[in-house]
Structure formats: structure tokens, C-alpha cells
Design an enzyme around this catalytic site. Sequence first.
Site, PDB file in Angstrom:
ATOM      1  CB  VAL A 232     -34.528  -8.669  43.286  1.00 52.50           C
ATOM      2  CG1 VAL A 232     -34.905  -9.903  42.502  1.00 52.50           C
ATOM      3  CG2 VAL A 232     -33.583  -9.047  44.428  1.00 52.50           C
ATOM      4  CD  GLU A 233     -35.969  -4.466  47.263  1.00 53.48           C
ATOM      5  OE1 GLU A 233     -36.154  -3.316  46.840  1.00 53.48           O
ATOM      6  OE2 GLU A 233     -36.578  -4.940  48.226  1.00 53.48           O
ATOM      7  N   GLY A 234     -33.849  -3.306  42.160  1.00 56.18           N
ATOM      8  CA  GLY A 234     -33.039  -2.403  41.349  1.00 56.18           C
ATOM      9  C   GLY A 234     -31.803  -3.127  40.852  1.00 56.18           C
TER      10      GLY A 234
ATOM     11  NE  ARG B 150     -32.533  -0.364  46.525  1.00 55.38           N
ATOM     12  CZ  ARG B 150     -33.104   0.801  46.219  1.00 55.38           C
ATOM     13  NH1 ARG B 150     -32.721   1.896  46.854  1.00 55.38           N
ATOM     14  NH2 ARG B 150     -34.038   0.869  45.317  1.00 55.38           N
TER      15      ARG B 150
ATOM     16  CG  LEU C 168     -31.840  -7.912  48.305  1.00 56.90           C
ATOM     17  CD1 LEU C 168     -31.946  -6.980  47.114  1.00 56.90           C
ATOM     18  CD2 LEU C 168     -31.862  -9.355  47.844  1.00 56.90           C
TER      19      LEU C 168
END
Length: 824
Positions: free
Chosen positions: A500-502, A378, A382
Site C-alpha cells: 500500500v501507499e505505493g 507516508r 506505515l
Amino acid sequence: MSIVIPFLVLLLVGAFAAYHRMRLATWAAITAAALAACWLLGASIPATVVAIVIATLIAVPLLLPAIRKPLVTAPLLKFYRKILPPLSQTERIALEAGSVGFEGELFSGAPDWDVLMSQPKPELTAEEQAFLDGPVEALCRMTDDWDITHVRADLPPELWQFMKEQRFFGMIIPKEYGGLGFSALAHHKVIQKLASISSVVSSTVGVPNSLGPGELLMHYGTQAQKDHYLPRLADGREVPCFALTGPFAGSDATSIPDFGIVCKGEWDGARVLGVKLTFDKRYITLAPVASLIGLAFRMYDPDGLLGDTRDIGITLALVPREVEGMDVGRRHFPLNSPFQNGPVRGHEVFVPLSRIIGEENGFGEGWRMLSECLSIGRSITLPSTASGGAKSGAVTTGAYARVRKQFGLSIGRFEGVEEALARIGGKAYAISALSQATAAAVDRGDVPAVPSAIAKYHCTEMGREVAKDVMDVIGGKGIILGPRNFAGRSWQAAPIAITVEGANIMTRSLLIFGQGAILCHPWVMKEMKAAQDPDERAGLEAFDRALFGHIRYAISNAVRSVWFAVTGSRFGKAPGDDYTRRFFRRLNRHSANLALMADVSMLMLGGKLKFKESLSGRLGDVLSHLYMTSAILKRYHDEGAPVADRPLLAWAYHDSVHKIETALSAALRNFPIRPVGWLMWLLIFPLGRRAEAPGDRLGHRVAALLMAPNEARDRLASGVFMTPCANNPAGRINSYLAAAVAAEPVERKFLKALKNKGIEALDFASQLDEGVREGWITAEERVQLEELRAMTLDAITVDDFDAHELRAATYYDRHRPDGTREAA
């Protein structure tokens, strides 16, 4: 007046000691000396005696452990255990997985800026720089984003082959396994550059180097697993994906319903012990083309084949694509950004226990593995993607705003456009600094749980805001998709990074402050561990130390908050130069504000704070912008404190500080216990709010930087693909800027002649002929104006298509212009 002096001295000495965080014994000694001086210098003796009694009643019980522990510490420990929010096993693992870097200083209320400024400047090795200048540049030149997104909905075969040959999928894999062994900083720089030309290419490269089989194997795989898989992942023989998210377990990954039953089954012609997997996953990037699927599931052993534990817990396995029972290959279509993403399903898929990552050491350890690795991925993919898009958007839109004319002026000269350009430039500067800072934290060996959440949330949110402003500035150029459009796909893809990714809502309201309040606080974790110590005596001793350290810390932050507020943060130790020292001092104030608010919130709300997501989100915003401004200032000084960058630095800084005060104000106005909110307002804003958003004059300077060639603009553009070539409209538009600026005096002269000299020609070429013939411009100036017209036309032209080119290929094949139809 002499009656007031002893009490004033008592108050001032206490405030001085609290500001400097002196120990209780030190405060007592200084107080005794000060009150003795009052006595000797003629202050009211009764008042002095009362002051001495007050100081004695405070100091003596607290300085004597035999009195303090049973009368103060033990009752508070009992109360603390009642209000202590219960932590599930999964929450405990997530907290223990993260490490604390400079964000811990920001939570202290008195940051040690030397810790930040002493961190080495992030720099690439010669090998890493050569990779950026060679294979990455070559991959960017090969990338035709329109062909990828509209024509193929995939990368062309030559791109896939090139990425595999050049080890793009093995950047994080060590060299001994055939990978490139690059730093996190190099990983960040590669993704940033690729994102500036195609988000599909950047995500395709980013996923194998983020959370997935490669990283998990490096940390937790057995030696045999590493020896077998890592070389194959590095050279692209295996394309990986990682299947975590499912229909009923999105952000709540610990609730996955996918399961594996320990049993015996057939594998390679032998009957072995393994797990039979049943799962339903979605949103899995690279799944449609993956040959090796990492899978998270809950492992059960109902027959006791492995021991007495029936519910073993979340476990991670490596499942080959071709194994019987797999359903993989279908694709999702994420907002016209067709990177390979799709569902993975399986029913009673059998794999041997040797396919569990870590084998027996990995049984039930999946959540710990994910918690430790999620933050690293993360931190890079991103934020770096947002940085590449924002930096490219900033310099390209600045050039476009200078080249594009309306009403005889560059559109960037209009104040409304200036406002948008200022936001674009300031946020691009902040995103770049924040994304690089988190990558550097990974390289220092941190597991940056809190900074990774900050970077993921704020880089993607600011990236979306930059994309919106870019679209507003370029207008029709942005909304007509085609090979000439440099912004439309970025606008479409912005919500993907948000999701995405939370999901960002969850990241802001739960993760940033939720983790930060415990992980980064200097005393809370120590108090929690002491309260849960089964040894009562040791727990009391540890709690006593932590409690009074915490009390000293809390009082100090209250005093510091008031002091910085009433003095305008003009005093105090701070690093930096004459320009930035005031910025650091302002951050000292807001660090104290955050620490004070965190303590009060945890004390007043206890376990209920977990459910006060609006309050948590606002305090998370304060921590985030403190971290972001620290990263911005560090970057500025790492680059030699260039004067030319000051408008970008100042805009990003003042924007963040304004948002800090806005978040604090909202938290106080909406504090669940209203009288506490009112009292806290007096400590944090005794003179009211003072921070303002960046003003118009500063915005004008930022916009001017983006619209003219200069060193600050070049630094902002560093690391993104700006090569002017056929497949890069952004690079072409950016390359026109210097020539367009140089041609402006000639253009103004020619336009004045058109208006005042009575040129009769109507088309541009004839007007130029007449201008040269009449002597209003020279032949060389004519060439310059022709070049300017060609550059302007390329910058503003949008695409058009035959109708059949916009139809899906399957539709076109069935409705051909010649009347024939392909069988369905």
C-alpha cells in the site's frame, strides 16, 4: 626529482582546494603562491614554467566572464537543454511539492553534521504522553486481536465507540475544530503502540489521520468546509476514507480514468451547478464503513459552464455515502488481516461544486494536493506500524528464546538462533530510529518527499524481515494461529504494508533516487530552472553560476571519494563522541560516493536515467542507508549516548554500511557505459571494498541484550504495548523473562539432580516432591520451579479448537451439528 615537484605541487594544491571546495580564484591564488615557492626553492625552472602555463590556461578563461560565458557556458547550456530529461506537468508538481531537509546534506558529499545534531530531540508534550498512558493504553487492553481477525472480521462495537469518544480519528485535527491537535510525533507514537497489539486497530486509527478528507480539508478546504466537516470528523460522526486507486490506475495515480462532468443537477431540492461522477475504485481502507468518501477524479467541462478549459484536470471531492448512484459496502479480505477495506463504485453520481475540496480554488488542483499530502501520511502510518511490530517482536522473541529450552539449553544460546535474534534486534533499532526521524521532520514543518519514501520502503521491508526471523525462532508457536499466537498475524500482514501507499518495488526503483537526485542535489534543480528560463540572458547568468558551482562540487566529490578510501575515513571533521566519530567519518565518504555517482549517472545517461530503474534503485539504497544511519546516530545521541545501546547501534550501522558498499558495487559493475563504471570504481574503491556485514561476536552481544533484563532492552521496548494481560500473549511472555533468568540456577541444579541422583519419579510434580524430600532443592526453590514451569507452559502452548470453531459462520449455520440447516 626537481622536474616532478612543480607538477606534484599543482596536483596537491588542486586536490586540497577541491577537498575544501574553494572557489576558483582562491585556488588560483594558492597555486600561484605555491609555484612561486617552487621557483624560489630551486625546482626545475622549465617544469615550473610549464606548470604555470597549465594553471594559467585553466584559470584565466574561467575567471573572466567575458571569455567564460560565450566560449564555455553558452555551448554547455545548449548541450544541457538537449540532454535534460523532459518533465511532465505531474512530475513537475510532485517535485515542487517536496521540501528538502537533512537528506540534502547527505547528497552534498560534505554533510554539515551540525545541522543534524542541532535538531531538537523529539519529545511529546505532557498532554500527548497522558493520551498514550491513558486512552491508548486502555484501547490496547480492550483489543482482542483473535476476536477481531478470526471471529468478527471487524472491530467490536465498543472499540469503535471508544475510539470515536476519545477522538482517535481526530488526532491531527486542530483543537478549535474539536480534534486533539497532536504533533506528528504523537501520531507516530500512537500508531506504533496500537500496531504492537493489532495491525487492524492501528490501520483503522491511522487512515483517518493520514491522507484523507481531514488532512486535505485542513490544508485546502474553504472555511465553510472546515467548519462543517472537521468537527464531525474529529468526534467520529463522520467516518472518512479516500478513494484514489482503481483497477487501471494503481501506482500511476495521474492516469485515473474516473471522471466528473460539469453539469446542472438536483441537490437538496434545488437545481445547482455540480459534477456528475462515474468511478471505479478498489483497495480503499475504511470504505465499507465510511460515511464521507474523498474521491479523486478527472474533471471535464465539455459545455464550458466554468470557462474555456474543457479538461480541468485531477480534482478532489467529498461524496456522502448515501447519495444516489453510490455502490459501497462490500469488502476485500486482505491476507487474513480484516481491516475495513473494499471497493467504491459510482455511476453518474451528482454532487454540487460546493463538495469540491477548496471549491473553485480546488478545480484541477487535485494532483498538487495529493503530492503535498501523500508524503506526510507516508512518513507516519506505515513506518510507525512497522516500528510497533518490530519492537514488540524483538523483546518478545528475546524473552521466548530465553524461556524456551531444547537439549537443556535456552534456544537463544544456539548460534543459529543468535543470528536471527541479532537481525531482529538490530533492525528493530533501525526501524524505530527511522520512523521517529521522519515524524520529527514533519513536526519541523518539512514536506519530506524523499525521507517519506525512504521510511515507507525500508521500514516495511525490514519489518517483513523481522517478522520472518521471529517466525523462524518461535517455530511451531508461530504457525498455529489462535489467541496465544503473538506473531502469526504480523507475518500475514507484512505484505500489506509492502504493497500500500505505493508498491515497494516502485518506491525503491523510481521514487527515492528519482526524486532525490533532483530535489536534494544542491545544483541540479537550479540548472534545470535556468535552462528553462524564457529570458535568455537571465537564464545564461543563472546557469553560469549553477554550472560552475556544480563543477566545483563534482571535482570535490571525486577527490573526497579517493581521499576517504585511501585513508580509511580516519580523518576529517566529524561530530559525536569517541565511539561514534568514526561512524560519522565513514558516512562522509559514502556521501561523497553518492554525490559523485549521481553526477556521473545524470551526465552520462541524461533522460535515459529515468528508465534505468536498477541503477536508480541501487543509488536509492545508498541514499536510504545514509539517511537511516544518520537517524540511528541522532537517536543514540539524543538518548544520551548510552553505552548499553552500543551493540544495537553498531549492528544497525554496520549492516547499513555493508549494504551501501554492496549497492555501490552493484551499480558500478552494472553501469550501462562499462568504461565509465571501471573508472568510477578506481575513484570509489581504489583499494577494494572494505565494509563487512555485522560479525558473530557483535550478533552475540545483540542477542544477549534481547534475552536478559537490561536498560537497552527497556529502551527498545519503549512505546509498545507490553502489559501482561489475557489479550496480550506478547506482554505475558515478556513479563516472564526476569523470573526465568532468576530461576535458571535452581533449574540447572534440579536437572543435575535428575541426571545424577537417581530420582525415580516420572512426572514433574512427583520429581519436585522427591527433590524436596531428598534435600536436593528447598521448598522455596520448588515453588520457583513450579512458577517457571507454568510460565514456560504459557509461553510455548499453542491453541486448539473444535472443528466447527474454524469454519466460517455462514458455513456453520448451514451445516449445524444437530443436522438442522439454515435456509440460504
